[in-house]
Write a protein that holds these residues in place. Structure first.
Motif, PDB file in Angstrom:
ATOM      1  N   LEU A 270      26.250  -2.164 -28.347  1.00 30.47           N
ATOM      2  CA  LEU A 270      26.867  -1.436 -29.462  1.00 30.47           C
ATOM      3  C   LEU A 270      25.838  -0.870 -30.422  1.00 30.47           C
ATOM      4  CD1 LEU A 270      29.892  -3.691 -30.519  1.00 30.47           C
ATOM      5  CD2 LEU A 270      30.002  -1.357 -29.628  1.00 30.47           C
ATOM      6  N   THR A 271      24.650  -1.440 -30.442  1.00 29.29           N
ATOM      7  CA  THR A 271      23.708  -1.130 -31.523  1.00 29.29           C
ATOM      8  C   THR A 271      22.347  -0.616 -31.072  1.00 29.29           C
ATOM      9  OG1 THR A 271      23.040  -3.466 -31.532  1.00 29.29           O
ATOM     10  CG2 THR A 271      24.752  -2.804 -33.095  1.00 29.29           C
ATOM     11  N   ASP A 272      21.903  -0.991 -29.890  1.00 31.54           N
ATOM     12  CA  ASP A 272      20.521  -0.725 -29.500  1.00 31.54           C
ATOM     13  C   ASP A 272      20.436   0.287 -28.373  1.00 31.54           C
ATOM     14  OD1 ASP A 272      19.692  -2.657 -31.345  1.00 31.54           O
ATOM     15  OD2 ASP A 272      19.820  -4.256 -29.842  1.00 31.54           O
ATOM     16  N   SER A 273      19.508   1.238 -28.518  1.00 33.37           N
ATOM     17  CA  SER A 273      19.232   2.148 -27.418  1.00 33.37           C
ATOM     18  C   SER A 273      18.467   1.391 -26.330  1.00 33.37           C
ATOM     19  CB  SER A 273      18.433   3.354 -27.893  1.00 33.37           C
ATOM     20  OG  SER A 273      17.184   2.932 -28.411  1.00 33.37           O
ATOM     21  N   LEU A 274      18.433   1.973 -25.158  1.00 29.49           N
ATOM     22  CA  LEU A 274      17.800   1.322 -24.016  1.00 29.49           C
ATOM     23  C   LEU A 274      16.930   2.341 -23.294  1.00 29.49           C
ATOM     24  CD1 LEU A 274      17.725  -1.316 -22.275  1.00 29.49           C
ATOM     25  CD2 LEU A 274      19.623  -0.348 -20.960  1.00 29.49           C
ATOM     26  N   SER A 275      15.654   2.006 -23.166  1.00 32.21           N
ATOM     27  CA  SER A 275      14.734   2.875 -22.441  1.00 32.21           C
ATOM     28  C   SER A 275      14.631   2.377 -21.001  1.00 32.21           C
ATOM     29  CB  SER A 275      13.359   2.863 -23.103  1.00 32.21           C
ATOM     30  OG  SER A 275      12.471   3.725 -22.425  1.00 32.21           O
TER      31      SER A 275
ATOM     32  N   PRO B 175      21.228   6.081 -25.429  1.00 34.58           N
ATOM     33  CA  PRO B 175      21.699   5.647 -26.753  1.00 34.58           C
ATOM     34  C   PRO B 175      22.634   4.447 -26.628  1.00 34.58           C
ATOM     35  CG  PRO B 175      21.997   8.017 -26.437  1.00 34.58           C
ATOM     36  CD  PRO B 175      21.651   7.435 -25.106  1.00 34.58           C
ATOM     37  N   ALA B 176      22.851   3.757 -27.727  1.00 35.53           N
ATOM     38  CA  ALA B 176      23.817   2.660 -27.732  1.00 35.53           C
ATOM     39  C   ALA B 176      25.182   3.183 -27.280  1.00 35.53           C
ATOM     40  CB  ALA B 176      23.908   2.052 -29.123  1.00 35.53           C
TER      41      ALA B 176
END
Length: 502
Positions: free
Chosen positions: A430-435, A490-491
């Motif tokens: 819900l909150t953090d982007s992921l690479s 993105p989240a």
């Protein structure tokens, strides 16, 4: 890092995994699909043009009908002939409204023709008869000069239809007759025996399988049938955040309820694997397929709507559920021959919502649009790994809930002598982007333009008739080269990448 190996092909992804489900329930058929030829809403032979066009864009492969629970109280003769003479019946399962049978066999098969999809018929085993089932198959698929085929011709269809998929009964452990598995298995074998192949039409017969974690049903059923009786068995699984009395709101939910929903959606993989293990005991050659022919989210109905109509909104949370579920089905495409999300229009996790002349496409629609390139492709090996190539999936922890942050699957098709990869990813946070680093074996390289489609929004965001494009996927082109590319998710997002490799 997501390791992708185009050389390690695993299984064919049946287009039918991207199937849909339609039932005489609420406004799915009437208003949603069928408005009648005299309607002011633009239509072709009574089918809404806007809905048909939107569904055709998904390359919809198969459509299941007439239910659902409705199937085991549906008598096909009530839905043929002049509409003014058709039987009016009470739909006891869904809202107690009067069903006038304006939409019957001819109308459904006309719809499938317009959609260019395979029909999947659910036969009434619960309140019907063997003769009724046998004659319906004959009515649809036989040629010649029998009383039944002449009845079809009198009703305007000279040539028989092609019909492949036939489900014999629906949820016969519940609304389809409250049967025990041994009783159902015997009834199934009796019914399927009289569902004949006419001419070149060959039926693919589906037995009613389990609900969710009812492993005993699978065991008892598989111990009594074999591939001479059935081509597949069904599985039904709904993602319900709460309990069946208080399922939870479709749009007003806490962060914890979001993660509970995603966790329950992901649980279908464990359920699938356990049912397949039981099937393997009785069918080691894998002659019988698994069909997840009802799946999706199920919430409390929208306030002010008929509780029996199961009308619910559809948020970005539902898009994440869809992406995760389809990735799971892709990963098990060696055994899963079909899946049908419930339902196609205006009911449960719908692709489309309608209101009079208006139509909107839900976030779930966008995911099916993004994932359609997987249809008829070949699954390839892909897995999250660390620098030492050890499996290492990123995890999200929220209170007592832990779920994978990344959901993924990868397929390949051959186009003009080149390998075209379709990579689908979703970030459940819900909150953090992921690479995510996408790594090919050193012998391969991404080459040329990559088409990148991205769908992301706040989890509670949804489309309305006043703002139908609030949650919408957008597509860009990027130059990709080398064997390593980095994608930023993105989240709460879903991503699809198509790129050639060489």
């Amino acid at each position: 890092m997501l390791h992708i190996n185009p050389d390690k092909t695993l299984s064919h992804i049946a287009p039918e995994i991207y199937g849909q489900f339609s039932e005489h329930l609420g406004r799915c058929i009437y208003d949603g699909i069928y408005v009648g030829e005299d309607s002011d809403i633009p239509n072709v032979k009574g089918m809404r043009k806007d809905v048909v066009e939107a569904l055709r864009a998904l390359h919809l492969p198969v459509l299941r009908w007439p239910g659902g629970c409705f199937a085991d109280e549906y008598h096909w003769r009530d839905g043929i002939g002049p509409k003014e003479n058709r039987r009016r019946m009470v739909n006891t399962n869904w809202g107690g409204i009067v069903e006038d049978n304006r939409f019957g066999t001819h109308e459904f098969l006309e719809l499938c023709d317009q959609l260019d999809c395979e029909p999947y018929i659910a036969v009434n085993l619960g309140s019907g008869t063997v003769q009724e089932a046998a004659e319906w198959i004959e009515y649809m698929t036989a040629d010649g000069d029998s009383t039944i085929t002449n009845l079809r011709k009198e009703n305007g269809r000279t040539k028989p239809w092609h019909l492949k998929y036939v489900g014999i009964g629906n949820e016969n452990w519940g609304c389809g007759g409250s049967m025990s598995p041994d009783f159902y298995a015997n009834e199934y074998k009796r019914y399927q025996c009289f569902c004949k192949n006419y001419g070149n039409n060959k039926l693919y017969k589906v037995a009613c399988g389990p609900s969710g974690e009812d492993y005993n049903w699978t065991k008892e059923l598989m111990s009594r049938i074999d591939h001479e009786h059935a081509n597949g068995i069904s599985l039904h699984y709904y993602t319900v955040p709460g309990d069946w009395e208080h399922k939870g709101s479709a749009t007003d939910f806490s962060d914890e309820e979001y993660y509970i929903t995603i966790s329950k959606a992901l649980h279908i993989e464990d359920i699938i694997e356990k049912h397949l293990a039981i099937m393997d005991e009785y069918d080691p050659n894998h002659d019988i397929d698994l069909l997840v022919d009802e799946w999706g989210t199920w919430y409390d109905v929208e306030p002010g709507t008929n509780p029996g109509f199961l009308y619910q909104q559809n948020t970005m949370r539902d898009a994440i559920v869809t992406a995760a579920s389809l990735n799971i089905f892709n990963k098990h495409s060696d055994r899963i021959a079909m899946a049908n999300i419930a339902q196609v229009v205006n009911v449960l996790q719908a692709m489309i919502l309608t209101e009079d002349t208006k139509i909107l496409k839900t976030p779930t629609y966008d995911v099916f649009q993004m994932y359609k390139e997987h249809q008829d492709a070949t699954l390839v090996e892909s897995y999250a790994a660390d620098a030492a190539n050890r499996i290492n999936e990123p995890v999200i922890s929220y209170n007592d809930i832990s779920i994978p942050a990344l959901s993924e699957s990868v397929s390949v098709t051959e186009q003009n002598g080149q390998k075209l990869l379709t990579i689908t990813l979703s970030n459940t946070s819900l909150t953090d982007s992921l690479s995510v680093e996408l790594e090919l074996p050193i012998k391969y390289s991404f080459c040329g333009k990559a088409s990148v489609a991205m769908l992301h929004a706040e989890a509670r965001a949804y489309n309305t008739f006043d703002d139908p494009d609030r949650v919408r996927a957008f597509e860009t082109e990027e130059d990709w080269n080398g064997n390593l590319q980095v994608v930023s998710l993105p989240a709460c997002s879903v991503c699809r990448i198509c790129c050639y490799v060489s």
